[in-house]
Each structure stands twice: as structure tokens, then as C-alpha cells.
Design an enzyme around this catalytic site. Structure first.
Site, short mmCIF file in Angstrom:
data_model
loop_
_atom_site.label_atom_id
_atom_site.label_comp_id
_atom_site.label_asym_id
_atom_site.label_seq_id
_atom_site.Cartn_x
_atom_site.Cartn_y
_atom_site.Cartn_z
N CYS A 150 16.37 3.71 -5.34
CA CYS A 150 15.75 4.24 -4.12
C CYS A 150 16.74 4.22 -2.97
O CYS A 150 16.51 4.85 -1.95
CB CYS A 150 14.52 3.43 -3.76
SG CYS A 150 14.96 1.75 -3.33
N GLU A 165 13.57 14.51 -3.94
CA GLU A 165 14.20 13.30 -4.46
C GLU A 165 14.44 13.56 -5.95
O GLU A 165 13.50 13.61 -6.74
CB GLU A 165 13.28 12.08 -4.30
CG GLU A 165 13.92 10.83 -4.90
CD GLU A 165 13.03 9.59 -4.86
OE1 GLU A 165 11.83 9.69 -5.11
OE2 GLU A 165 13.59 8.51 -4.57
N PHE A 187 9.81 1.70 -12.35
CA PHE A 187 10.64 1.44 -13.53
C PHE A 187 12.07 1.07 -13.17
O PHE A 187 12.77 0.46 -13.97
CB PHE A 187 10.65 2.67 -14.45
CG PHE A 187 11.59 3.77 -14.00
CD1 PHE A 187 12.95 3.70 -14.31
CD2 PHE A 187 11.13 4.85 -13.26
CE1 PHE A 187 13.82 4.70 -13.88
CE2 PHE A 187 12.00 5.84 -12.83
CZ PHE A 187 13.35 5.75 -13.14
N SER A 213 7.04 5.99 -6.14
CA SER A 213 7.30 7.31 -5.55
C SER A 213 6.34 7.57 -4.39
O SER A 213 5.26 6.96 -4.29
CB SER A 213 7.13 8.38 -6.63
OG SER A 213 5.82 8.34 -7.13
N GLU A 265 5.12 0.79 -16.85
CA GLU A 265 4.86 0.87 -18.29
C GLU A 265 6.11 1.33 -19.06
O GLU A 265 6.13 1.29 -20.28
CB GLU A 265 3.66 1.80 -18.57
CG GLU A 265 3.87 3.27 -18.23
CD GLU A 265 3.66 3.61 -16.75
OE1 GLU A 265 3.88 2.73 -15.88
OE2 GLU A 265 3.28 4.78 -16.47
N LYS A 270 1.33 -5.57 -11.89
CA LYS A 270 1.22 -4.42 -12.81
C LYS A 270 2.60 -3.75 -12.80
O LYS A 270 2.91 -2.95 -11.95
CB LYS A 270 0.13 -3.46 -12.33
CG LYS A 270 -0.50 -2.60 -13.41
CD LYS A 270 0.46 -1.78 -14.24
CE LYS A 270 0.91 -0.51 -13.54
NZ LYS A 270 1.98 0.20 -14.33
P1 NAD Z 1 5.97 5.89 -9.85
O1 NAD Z 1 5.42 6.13 -8.49
O2 NAD Z 1 5.82 6.96 -10.87
O3 NAD Z 1 5.34 4.56 -10.49
C1 NAD Z 1 5.28 3.36 -9.78
C2 NAD Z 1 4.11 2.54 -10.29
O4 NAD Z 1 2.90 3.25 -10.04
C3 NAD Z 1 4.15 2.25 -11.78
O5 NAD Z 1 3.72 0.92 -12.00
C4 NAD Z 1 3.18 3.26 -12.36
O6 NAD Z 1 2.55 2.80 -13.54
C5 NAD Z 1 2.18 3.44 -11.26
N1 NAD Z 1 1.60 4.80 -11.23
C6 NAD Z 1 2.21 5.95 -11.62
N2 NAD Z 1 1.38 6.99 -11.44
C7 NAD Z 1 0.24 6.50 -10.92
C8 NAD Z 1 -0.99 7.09 -10.51
N3 NAD Z 1 -1.21 8.42 -10.60
N4 NAD Z 1 -1.95 6.29 -10.01
C9 NAD Z 1 -1.76 4.95 -9.91
N5 NAD Z 1 -0.62 4.34 -10.30
C10 NAD Z 1 0.38 5.10 -10.79
O7 NAD Z 1 7.53 5.52 -9.64
P2 NAD Z 1 8.64 5.31 -10.75
O8 NAD Z 1 8.99 6.63 -11.35
O9 NAD Z 1 8.28 4.19 -11.64
O10 NAD Z 1 9.85 4.81 -9.82
C11 NAD Z 1 10.72 5.68 -9.14
C12 NAD Z 1 10.26 5.91 -7.72
O11 NAD Z 1 10.16 4.66 -7.03
C13 NAD Z 1 11.25 6.72 -6.91
O12 NAD Z 1 10.53 7.63 -6.12
C14 NAD Z 1 11.96 5.70 -6.05
O13 NAD Z 1 12.52 6.17 -4.84
C15 NAD Z 1 10.85 4.74 -5.78
N6 NAD Z 1 11.35 3.45 -5.40
C16 NAD Z 1 11.26 3.11 -4.07
C17 NAD Z 1 11.77 1.91 -3.64
C18 NAD Z 1 11.68 1.51 -2.21
O14 NAD Z 1 12.00 0.38 -1.91
N7 NAD Z 1 11.25 2.37 -1.31
C19 NAD Z 1 12.36 1.03 -4.57
C20 NAD Z 1 12.42 1.40 -5.91
C21 NAD Z 1 11.90 2.62 -6.31
#
Ligand code: NAD
Length: 500
Positions: free
Chosen positions: A282, A383, A150, A227, A177, A174
Site C-alpha cells: 500500500c 491502484e 493479503f 482496498s 483468505e 479475520k
Molecule cells: P481486500 O479489500 O480485497 O480484502 C481485505 C480484507 O477484506 C480481507 O480479509 C478480505 O477477506 C475482506 N473482504 C474482501 N472482500 C470483502 C467484501 N466484499 N466484504 C467484506 N469483506 C471483504 O484487500 P486485499 O486485496 O486483501 O489487499 C490489498 C489492498 O489492501 C490494496 O488496495 C492495498 O492498498 C490495501 N492495503 C492498504 C493498506 C493501508 O495501510 N492503507 C495496507 C495494506 C494493504
């Protein structure tokens, strides 16, 4: 609620048919403004089928055709940057200037994709044996998928798809959401730029959509950013289904401040990097390690600056920091601050319970600063992904370095010092993928790759830079021999071929 965010399949918006939806909230008001369709497996299959059908023509298109479309797309994204930034602010909450910065960093990757011919030139060795030449070429993989978080609803998808399609792949995105609208606007701009139908597709949704992509037999590769627990799941599941995977995870970024550092510059940097985008980056700095006797003075200077940050809706030009993405996330972030004292932290600034007049239902957490944070405290270990900065005290450089290297994460890190030797030693010794020297958020430019170490990345390719084109292509080595008519017949030889 008037609007439904749909999918984008085969070059046009497609209404969801699953009957399942998720709410999209304006984080500044707490109001649900939109709903987003959640794809079921059959809708994901339709997007993959569209990408598969488009692949033979797109994979066989010329570099000139592909880069021509990407140049047009670049111009359109630039022309619509303000509109894209407003879409981001409305669903993510970040302030407009920050959203514009996100679009600008995405444009850098489109620039890189416009120059993809340089990265796809291949290699040629002539006369490796008598009249034998060897060429190595790189070819696209087919249908590839991107799953994005997000916190950068435009930039992170743009880390992926411009390079993937420039290399000749077709793409299924994808997006998160929580803020899905930017993805559809990008799809429209790609179509306007002349991208053939089916080359870029978007399926909205949650775990159901993601898991179908991970197991789909026609998806060749998966790029993920999100994450750490989900990154691990993506890496394991997609690998188990035979796919190439890069899965970037979460972070806990440190900033090591040595006693000789310019303390004003360090305090400016710490405040900008900790509280920008309300800490939902991040590459946010979430732990400052103050080395030696400077700790009290550094904390005082951070506090002085942090207290002045103007918090308000991202659409207000006066706001420097906006709300958090959801009410649940706000409550989680606030709990780290309210629980900090009991875990041994000095609470210097407590932003839990913060409200903004006229926006009482927004997802607010004010700037929060914790000092003398024990490494056992939850605020240090987890985090948080919010505007909470922890300061840890260390007596020596070695102690600070050991602490950073003990973190399970290894995304970004910074050192602040005037000592070039110490900075050089740090960049060699620290176990982190992206290092800043007097630079707090060392996000590499488009032509250098982005990626962390340890629990911040699963897989062996970083994104964009040279790694992007390598991830989205596979090598093929061609050995050819064109005999001279004067050659004697070679005859049958069952020995293993030798070069001579
Ligand atoms: P998230 O992991 O909750 O979601 C990321 C994606 O995975 C979304 O599209 C979501 O719909 C999907 N998703 C969520 N739960 C899932 C599941 N159980 N099974 C399959 N798919 C699932 O992350 P977020 O809250 O949207 O974003 C924040 C996180 O992203 C933080 O941890 C941040 O550090 C990380 N991030 C990392 C970088 C990097 O370059 N390393 C960059 C941006 C964000």
C-alpha cells in the site's frame, strides 16, 4: 492437498464446520497447496463468545501481567522470524528478505505494546475546586475485531492486536483468505507466551465472516486494512451498527522529483519502491512525477536499474521480485500494461507475458515502466497493485503538487530534492497522510502513527503510535471530593455546580 487451515478459538485450533473452504495457492507454482475453512455466522459467534468470556479477567488484569506476556511474545516472534517469513513466502510469494522485513516491522509494534503503560497513564488535576480532584483514565472497549489484507499477512495483524490486547481488550482476527497460515502461527506463539485462552481468536473466511463481525452486538470496535471499496463498506456498516471503526483503504502513491534532485538516488528509490514486493504494497510508489527537463534522464536511469531486477520464486535467495498473489490478479495487472499504448502511454518496459523457467504456471508479471502517462489513462488513475510504474511529466512544482492533490487517494507520498525550502513547502501543502523527504516508502516507525487521508482512510484514528492506544480505549473522567471534617455542611443547592 493435505492441509486445512483452521480457526483459532478459545486458545486452540478449531476445525471449520460450515463445509465451506477456499483454496490457498503457492503463487510461484500456481498450485493449490492448502485449503482454508470459511467461517459461517455461527463460527464467528463462537469466536466472539470466547473473546467475550475472556474479557472480564483480561480487562481486569494488571499492566505488569499483560506486558510480561507481550515481552515473551516479542521474544518468540523474533526467534521464529525465519519460519514466519517462510510461511509468508509460501502463500504470498514475496521474497524471503522482504518477508523478514515485514516481520521486523511487526516486531516494532510489539515493542510499542510492551511499553503501553506509558500511554495508559491517564491524567490528574488536583484541587480544581476546594478539595476536588479530577482524573481521566482510559479503559478497554471489550471485544474488538481486526480484518486484514493479503499483502502483509503478519505485519498488518500485528499493527492491531498487540496494542488492542495490551490495552486490555480481547481480539478476533479475520485474516486474508489468500494467505491465512501466518495468523495461526501467531496465535500459537501468543499461547506459548502465556496469553490466556480466548484473548486472541482467529476466524478464517470471506465476506460472510466479515459481515457477521460488522453487525455482531458484542463487537465494540473494528479495525480494517484493505482496498478502498471494502474499507468504505466496513466503515459504513460497522458505524451503522454503533461500532468504533478505523478502515484503511487503497493507495496511489506519488514520488515528486524536482530538477535539483540527486537523480541516481531518485532512480534507486523509485525502482526499490515501485517493484519491491512486486508492487503489492500500500506504500508502493506507483507514479513518479518528473518536474522540468530531467524526465528523459530520470526514465533512462530507472529503466537501466529496473531491467536488472531478478524475478523468481520468493524462496530462491537470488530472486529480488516474486510473483503476484493470484492468477486473476496477474491478468488484471498485465492488462494495464497491454492496454497502456492505446491510452497514450509510452511503454518503456512491458512485463506482461513474463514467465520464469521451471515455474511456468506461476503468477508472473515482469517489471513494467510506462512514460509520459496521461492522467486520464487507467494505469494512472487506478491502484494497480503490481510491478507497473508510471512516469508523469510536469513543468513546475505547482503542477506536480496539484496533480498529487487531485488524486482521490492520500496514503503515502515522497519528494526528492536538495532544496530544504521546497521540501518544507511540500510537506505543508500536500494532502497526504505520510510524507517522505528523500525517503520513498515513508512507513512511520512504531511510535508514530500510520494512516492516510481521503479515500485511503475512513474513520479518524490512524493505526499504532499514539492513535492505536486511543482507538482501543475510551476515556473516563472522575471528579472526586473528599471533604475535610472541619467543613461546614454544604446544604442543598439546585444551581449548576461551579468551581470556586
Ligand atoms: P481486500 O479489500 O480485497 O480484502 C481485505 C480484507 O477484506 C480481507 O480479509 C478480505 O477477506 C475482506 N473482504 C474482501 N472482500 C470483502 C467484501 N466484499 N466484504 C467484506 N469483506 C471483504 O484487500 P486485499 O486485496 O486483501 O489487499 C490489498 C489492498 O489492501 C490494496 O488496495 C492495498 O492498498 C490495501 N492495503 C492498504 C493498506 C493501508 O495501510 N492503507 C495496507 C495494506 C494493504
Amino acid at each position: 492437498m493435505t492441509k486445512t487451515v483452521s480457526h483459532w478459538i478459545g486458545g486452540k485450533p478449531v476445525e471449520g464446520t460450515s463445509g465451506s473452504y477456499g483454496p490457498v495457492t503457492d503463487p510461484a507454482t500456481g498450485e493449490v497447496t492448502t485449503r482454508v475453512s470459511f467461517a459461517d455466522a455461527s463460527e464467528v459467534d463462537a469466536a466472539v463468545a470466547a473473546a467475550k468470556a475472556a474479557y472480564p479477567d483480561w480487562g481486569g488484569s494488571s499492566l505488569a501481567q499483560r506486558t510480561g506476556i507481550l515481552f515473551a511474545f516479542r521474544a518468540l516472534v523474533h526467534a521464529h522470524r525465519d519460519e514466519l517469513a517462510r510461511l509468508i513466502t509460501a502463500e504470498h510469494g514475496k521474497v524471503h528478505a522482504d518477508a523478514l522485513g515485514e516481520v521486523a516491522r511487526g516486531l516494532e509494534i510489539i515493542d510499542l505494546a510492551c511499553g503501553i503503560p506509558n500511554q495508559l497513564k491517564g491524567e490528574l488535576s488536583t484541587q480544581v475546586s476546594q478539595r476536588v480532584d479530577v482524573a481521566t483514565i482510559r479503559q478497554p472497549l471489550g471485544v474488538v475485531a481486526g480484518i486484514t489484507p493479503f499483502n502483509f499477512p503478519a505485519m498488518v495483524p500485528m499493527w492491531m492486536f498487540p496494542i488492542a490486547i495490551a490495552c486490555g481488550n480481547t481480539f478476533v482476527l479475520k485474516p486474508s483468505e489468500k494467505d491465512p497460515s501466518a495468523s495461526l502461527r501467531l496465535a500459537e506463539l501468543l499461547a506459548e507466551a502465556g496469553l490466556p485462552d480466548g484473548v486472541f481468536n482467529v476466524v478464517q473466511g470471506d465476506k460472510v465472516a466479515v459481515d457477521r463481525l460488522l453487525e455482531h452486538p458484542d463487537v465494540a470496535a473494528v479495525s480494517f486494512v484493505g482496498s478502498t471499496p471494502i474499507a468504505r463498506h466496513i466503515h459504513r456498516t460497522a458505524s451503522a451498527h454503533g461500532k468504533r471503526v478505523q478502515a484503511l483503504g487503497g493507495a496511489k502513491n506519488h514520488m515528486l522529483v524536482l530538477p535539483d534532485a540527486d537523480l541516481d538516488a531518485a532512480a534507486d528509490a523509485a525502482v526499490s519502491a515501485a517493484y519491491g514486493s512486486a508492487g503489492e504494497r500500500c506504500m508502493a510508489v506507483s507514479a513518479v512525477v518528473a518536474v522540468g527537463a530531467i524526465g528523459d534522464e530520470l526514465v533512462a536511469r530507472i529503466r537501466e536499474r529496473a531491467e536488472k531486477i531478478v524475478i523468481g520464486p520468493g524462496s530462491d535467495p537470488a530472486s529480488q521480485m516474486g510473483p503476484l498473489i493470484t492468477a486473476a490478479h496477474r491478468d488484471k495487472v498485465a492488462s494495464y500494461v497491454s492496454g497502456a499504448a492505446a491510452q497514450g502511454c509510452d511503454v518503456v518496459l512491458d512485463g506482461s507475458g513474463h514467465t520464469v523457467e521451471g515455474y511456468e504456471n506461476g503468477h508472473w508479471v515482469g517489471v513494467s515502466l510506462l512514460d509520459r502517462v496521461p492522467v486520464t489513462a487507467d494505469a494512472y488513475r487506478d491502484e494497480i497493485f503490481g510491478p507497473v510504474l508510471s512516469v508523469v511529466r510536469a513543468d513546475t512544482y505547482e503542477e506536480g503538487l496539484a496533480l498529487i492533490n487531485a488524486s482521490p487517494y492520500g496514503n503515502g507520498v515522497a519528494i526528492f530534492t536538495r532544496d530544504g525550502g521546497a521540501a518544507r513547502r511540500f510537506q505543508m501543502e500536500v494532502e497526504v497522510g505520510m510524507v517522505g523527504v528523500n525517503v520513498p516508502i515513508p512507513v512511520p516507525v512504531g511510535y508514530h502513527s500510520f494512516g492516510g487521508w481521503k479515500d485511503s482512510l475512513f474513520g479518524d484514528h490512524h493505526v499504532y503510535g499514539n492513535d492505536g492506544a486511543r482507538f482501543y480505549t475510551r476515556g473516563k473522567a472522575i471528579t472526586s471530593r473528599w471533604p475535610d471534617p472541619a467543613d461546614a455542611p454544604s446544604g442543598v443547592d439546585l444551581g449548576f455546580p461551579k468551581n470556586h
